[in-house]
Design a protein around this motif. Structure first.
Motif, PDB file in Angstrom:
ATOM      1  N   ASP A  55       0.865  -1.231   0.080  1.00  0.00           N
ATOM      2  CA  ASP A  55      -0.093  -0.100   0.212  1.00  0.00           C
ATOM      3  C   ASP A  55       0.779   1.288  -0.056  1.00  0.00           C
ATOM      4  N   PHE A  56       2.076   1.217   0.798  1.00  0.00           N
ATOM      5  CA  PHE A  56       3.047   2.264   0.535  1.00  0.00           C
ATOM      6  C   PHE A  56       3.451   2.607  -0.839  1.00  0.00           C
ATOM      7  N   MET A  59       1.233   4.195  -2.932  1.00  0.00           N
ATOM      8  CA  MET A  59       0.811   5.544  -2.542  1.00  0.00           C
ATOM      9  C   MET A  59       2.143   6.424  -3.360  1.00  0.00           C
ATOM     10  N   ASN A  62       1.747   6.526  -6.847  1.00  0.00           N
ATOM     11  CA  ASN A  62       0.380   7.558  -7.127  1.00  0.00           C
ATOM     12  C   ASN A  62       1.001   9.088  -7.314  1.00  0.00           C
ATOM     13  N   SER A  69      -1.801  14.324  -5.916  1.00  0.00           N
ATOM     14  CA  SER A  69      -2.588  13.589  -5.084  1.00  0.00           C
ATOM     15  C   SER A  69      -1.916  13.325  -3.765  1.00  0.00           C
ATOM     16  N   VAL A  70      -0.674  14.117  -3.533  1.00  0.00           N
ATOM     17  CA  VAL A  70      -0.059  13.990  -2.368  1.00  0.00           C
ATOM     18  C   VAL A  70      -0.886  14.481  -0.969  1.00  0.00           C
ATOM     19  N   ASN A  72      -3.871  13.585  -0.614  1.00  0.00           N
ATOM     20  CA  ASN A  72      -4.691  12.472  -0.283  1.00  0.00           C
ATOM     21  C   ASN A  72      -4.161  11.780   0.978  1.00  0.00           C
ATOM     22  N   TYR A  73      -2.608  11.917   0.949  1.00  0.00           N
ATOM     23  CA  TYR A  73      -1.872  11.042   1.779  1.00  0.00           C
ATOM     24  C   TYR A  73      -1.286  11.832   3.118  1.00  0.00           C
ATOM     25  N   ASP A  76      -1.198  10.165   6.513  1.00  0.00           N
ATOM     26  CA  ASP A  76      -0.319   9.054   6.717  1.00  0.00           C
ATOM     27  C   ASP A  76       0.939   9.158   7.476  1.00  0.00           C
ATOM     28  N   MET A  79       4.107   8.803   5.027  1.00  0.00           N
ATOM     29  CA  MET A  79       4.284  10.085   4.000  1.00  0.00           C
ATOM     30  C   MET A  79       4.906  11.131   4.616  1.00  0.00           C
TER      31      MET A  79
END
Length: 121
Positions: A55-56, A59, A62, A69-70, A72-73, A76, A79
């Motif tokens: 998943d990382f 991410m 992406n 899109s950063v 969105n993370y 986390d 990130m």
């Protein structure tokens, strides 16, 4: 063009904001598109294990494909750690900072410090 036209002024502000957002995305894109991103993360003990997490990896891929899109993370913590590694700064959680700096403060107050600033040497 009427300089007092509110509609025109509002549209200009919107365009300027969009341009700033684009510049920020370009800066983030440059950070993540650097050829040594994966090497930096692999060589850092804090982030190396992340590369084993599908998943990382997804991410990060992406963000490399679409820097916008950063956002969105950002919640986390991985990130945030990546940002620290890529920018060359130490990113700590509140607990880590309290632990590290609390221990340093205790050592200094108990006379375990270097004594650089206390008592005239």
């Amino acid at each position: 063009i009427d300089p007092t036209n509110e509609q025109l002024a509002s549209a200009l502000e919107d365009v300027e904001k969009e341009m700033q957002g684009s510049q920020a995305a370009d800066s983030i894109g440059a950070l993540f598109s650097s050829p040594d991103v994966w090497g930096k993360l692999a060589s850092n003990p804090e982030t190396a294990a992340y590369l084993q997490q599908p998943d990382f990896v997804q991410m990060l891929q992406n963000v490399q494909k679409n820097p916008a899109s950063v956002s969105n993370y950002l919640k986390d913590p991985r990130m945030m750690q990546v940002f620290g590694v890529l920018l060359g700064v130490n990113v700590m959680s509140g607990e880590q900072a309290a632990s590290q700096f609390g221990a340093e403060a205790d050592a200094a107050s108990s006379g375990g410090g270097s004594g650089c600033c206390a008592g005239g040497t």
